[in-house]
Design a protein around this motif. Structure first.
Motif, PDB file in Angstrom:
ATOM      1  N   GLY A  68       0.790  -1.225   0.000  1.00 21.35           N
ATOM      2  CA  GLY A  68       0.000   0.000   0.000  1.00 21.35           C
ATOM      3  C   GLY A  68       0.822   1.275   0.000  1.00 21.35           C
ATOM      4  N   LEU A  69       2.142   1.180  -0.213  1.00 19.71           N
ATOM      5  CA  LEU A  69       2.937   2.400  -0.302  1.00 19.71           C
ATOM      6  C   LEU A  69       2.394   3.279  -1.418  1.00 19.71           C
ATOM      7  N   PRO A  70       2.347   4.592  -1.193  1.00 22.98           N
ATOM      8  CA  PRO A  70       1.793   5.468  -2.219  1.00 22.98           C
ATOM      9  C   PRO A  70       2.634   5.438  -3.493  1.00 22.98           C
ATOM     10  N   PRO A  71       1.969   5.419  -4.647  1.00 19.41           N
ATOM     11  CA  PRO A  71       2.737   5.453  -5.894  1.00 19.41           C
ATOM     12  C   PRO A  71       3.375   6.817  -6.071  1.00 19.41           C
ATOM     13  N   GLY A  72       4.441   6.827  -6.775  1.00 20.29           N
ATOM     14  CA  GLY A  72       5.123   8.092  -7.012  1.00 20.29           C
ATOM     15  C   GLY A  72       6.543   7.833  -7.437  1.00 20.29           C
ATOM     16  N   PRO A  73       7.337   8.887  -7.477  1.00 14.40           N
ATOM     17  CA  PRO A  73       8.733   8.700  -7.868  1.00 14.40           C
ATOM     18  C   PRO A  73       9.468   7.876  -6.816  1.00 14.40           C
ATOM     19  N   ALA A  74      10.483   7.185  -7.264  1.00 12.59           N
ATOM     20  CA  ALA A  74      11.273   6.361  -6.353  1.00 12.59           C
ATOM     21  C   ALA A  74      12.005   7.251  -5.347  1.00 12.59           C
ATOM     22  N   TYR A  75      12.166   6.736  -4.153  1.00 12.61           N
ATOM     23  CA  TYR A  75      12.819   7.483  -3.075  1.00 12.61           C
ATOM     24  C   TYR A  75      14.328   7.247  -3.085  1.00 12.61           C
ATOM     25  N   PRO A  76      15.136   8.280  -2.891  1.00 13.03           N
ATOM     26  CA  PRO A  76      16.579   8.070  -2.804  1.00 13.03           C
ATOM     27  C   PRO A  76      17.001   7.485  -1.456  1.00 13.03           C
ATOM     28  N   LEU A  77      16.109   7.572  -0.441  1.00 13.93           N
ATOM     29  CA  LEU A  77      16.441   7.043   0.873  1.00 13.93           C
ATOM     30  C   LEU A  77      15.182   6.471   1.507  1.00 13.93           C
ATOM     31  N   ILE A  78      15.291   5.222   1.973  1.00 15.04           N
ATOM     32  CA  ILE A  78      14.196   4.551   2.671  1.00 15.04           C
ATOM     33  C   ILE A  78      14.760   3.998   3.969  1.00 15.04           C
ATOM     34  N   VAL A  79      14.003   4.162   5.053  1.00 16.48           N
ATOM     35  CA  VAL A  79      14.373   3.573   6.340  1.00 16.48           C
ATOM     36  C   VAL A  79      13.281   2.580   6.709  1.00 16.48           C
ATOM     37  N   LEU A  80      13.674   1.344   6.964  1.00 12.55           N
ATOM     38  CA  LEU A  80      12.756   0.316   7.452  1.00 12.55           C
ATOM     39  C   LEU A  80      13.121   0.059   8.904  1.00 12.55           C
ATOM     40  N   ASP A  81      12.308   0.600   9.815  1.00  6.99           N
ATOM     41  CA  ASP A  81      12.492   0.404  11.256  1.00  6.99           C
ATOM     42  C   ASP A  81      11.676  -0.827  11.625  1.00  6.99           C
ATOM     43  N   TYR A  82      12.322  -1.995  11.556  1.00  7.58           N
ATOM     44  CA  TYR A  82      11.609  -3.272  11.701  1.00  7.58           C
ATOM     45  C   TYR A  82      11.859  -3.868  13.073  1.00  7.58           C
ATOM     46  N   ALA A  98      11.724  -1.786  -5.574  1.00  4.51           N
ATOM     47  CA  ALA A  98      10.970  -1.011  -6.563  1.00  4.51           C
ATOM     48  C   ALA A  98      10.747   0.428  -6.095  1.00  4.51           C
ATOM     49  N   ALA A  99      10.599   0.631  -4.777  1.00  9.21           N
ATOM     50  CA  ALA A  99      10.363   1.976  -4.242  1.00  9.21           C
ATOM     51  C   ALA A  99      11.647   2.782  -4.097  1.00  9.21           C
ATOM     52  N   LEU A 100      12.803   2.113  -4.160  1.00  6.86           N
ATOM     53  CA  LEU A 100      14.092   2.762  -3.969  1.00  6.86           C
ATOM     54  C   LEU A 100      14.669   3.207  -5.316  1.00  6.86           C
ATOM     55  N   ALA A 101      15.103   4.440  -5.392  1.00  7.38           N
ATOM     56  CA  ALA A 101      15.687   4.963  -6.625  1.00  7.38           C
ATOM     57  C   ALA A 101      17.017   4.271  -6.912  1.00  7.38           C
ATOM     58  N   PRO A 102      17.379   4.100  -8.195  1.00  4.67           N
ATOM     59  CA  PRO A 102      18.698   3.543  -8.509  1.00  4.67           C
ATOM     60  C   PRO A 102      19.792   4.405  -7.874  1.00  4.67           C
ATOM     61  N   GLY A 103      20.728   3.755  -7.209  1.00  3.02           N
ATOM     62  CA  GLY A 103      21.778   4.453  -6.499  1.00  3.02           C
ATOM     63  C   GLY A 103      21.361   4.885  -5.100  1.00  3.02           C
ATOM     64  N   GLY A 104      20.107   4.639  -4.728  1.00  5.56           N
ATOM     65  CA  GLY A 104      19.602   5.022  -3.413  1.00  5.56           C
ATOM     66  C   GLY A 104      20.002   4.018  -2.341  1.00  5.56           C
ATOM     67  N   VAL A 189      21.656  -0.856   2.680  1.00  7.32           N
ATOM     68  CA  VAL A 189      21.469  -1.657   1.477  1.00  7.32           C
ATOM     69  C   VAL A 189      21.362  -0.698   0.301  1.00  7.32           C
ATOM     70  N   TRP A 190      22.213  -0.865  -0.698  1.00  8.32           N
ATOM     71  CA  TRP A 190      22.233   0.020  -1.866  1.00  8.32           C
ATOM     72  C   TRP A 190      21.475  -0.629  -3.007  1.00  8.32           C
ATOM     73  N   ARG A 191      20.833   0.193  -3.809  1.00  8.75           N
ATOM     74  CA  ARG A 191      20.233  -0.327  -5.033  1.00  8.75           C
ATOM     75  C   ARG A 191      21.187  -0.033  -6.180  1.00  8.75           C
ATOM     76  N   ALA A 192      21.502  -1.067  -6.912  1.00  9.39           N
ATOM     77  CA  ALA A 192      22.436  -0.924  -8.030  1.00  9.39           C
ATOM     78  C   ALA A 192      21.883   0.126  -9.007  1.00  9.39           C
ATOM     79  N   GLY A 193      22.780   0.946  -9.555  1.00 10.62           N
ATOM     80  CA  GLY A 193      22.387   1.989 -10.497  1.00 10.62           C
ATOM     81  C   GLY A 193      21.892   1.407 -11.796  1.00 10.62           C
ATOM     82  N   GLY A 194      21.330   2.237 -12.611  1.00  6.23           N
ATOM     83  CA  GLY A 194      20.804   1.798 -13.899  1.00  6.23           C
ATOM     84  C   GLY A 194      19.391   2.291 -14.061  1.00  6.23           C
TER      85      GLY A 194
END
Length: 196
Positions: A68-82, A98-104, A189-194
């Protein structure tokens, strides 16, 4: 690493009954990202998320499930406080990728098993876990994000924070054996660029 973001920017005063970001949030580089999202998974409560940006305004919202994350542009930074269990569900990693921007960067904070990096990379090959880090309190209420490796911890204890008194020396000796209870494990955790 520390931020200069004052706590007034991460504690929404208008939502007294809503949970706020923890004080250790100031150790993460939220100020450096053009947009970010904080996802909180407490043990006995529903998911919540806080979208943030350069203006510092936060509005927590319930999140029935991670899909249910809101659709929109990918985020350059995400924090999962689990905090809800030993490891997040396997299906979450592809959604977070999918929610994380490449290089984020995605910070997975909270207790987690030793093999979490392997689990993440197997579930979402675009995600590249780094070495484990710790968020720990420092002097004067500041929080720091530091590598959790023993070599770096020795450098901090002996070179960067030399003991100035017997009490400080005993505190450092205790931290070498057992990190303080207030430390928060955090896996970058980094998302590979591209192309996304």
């Amino acid at each position: 690493m520390t931020t200069n973001m004052p706590l007034s920017h991460i504690e929404p005063a208008s939502l007294a009954d809503a949970p706020v970001l923890p004080p250790w949030a100031t150790a993460l580089p939220l100020w450096a990202a053009g947009g970010w999202i904080w996802i909180s998974a407490p043990p006995d409560a529903p998911l919540r998320y806080w979208p943030g940006g350069p203006d510092g305004a936060l509005a927590p919202a319930p999140l029935p499930h991670l899909e249910g994350l809101p659709p929109g542009p990918a985020y350059p930074l995400i924090v999962l406080d689990y905090q809800a269990g030993p490891v997040p569900p396997a299906g979450w990693w592809a959604l977070l990728a999918a929610a994380l921007a490449p290089g984020g960067v995605l910070f997975v904070c909270g207790p987690h098993p030793a093999g979490l990096a392997t689990i993440i990379h197997a579930a979402a090959p675009d995600l590249q876990p780094a070495d484990p880090h710790l968020i720990e309190p420092g002097q004067d209420g500041y929080w720091f994000l530091r590598p959790a490796g023993p070599a770096f911890r020795r450098l901090i204890a002996r070179q960067l924070q030399p003991p100035l008194s017997v009490r400080a020396w005993l505190t450092q000796a205790r931290r070498r054996v057992r990190p303080p209870a207030s430390c928060v494990p955090c896996l970058p955790v980094w998302r590979a660029g591209g192309s996304p």
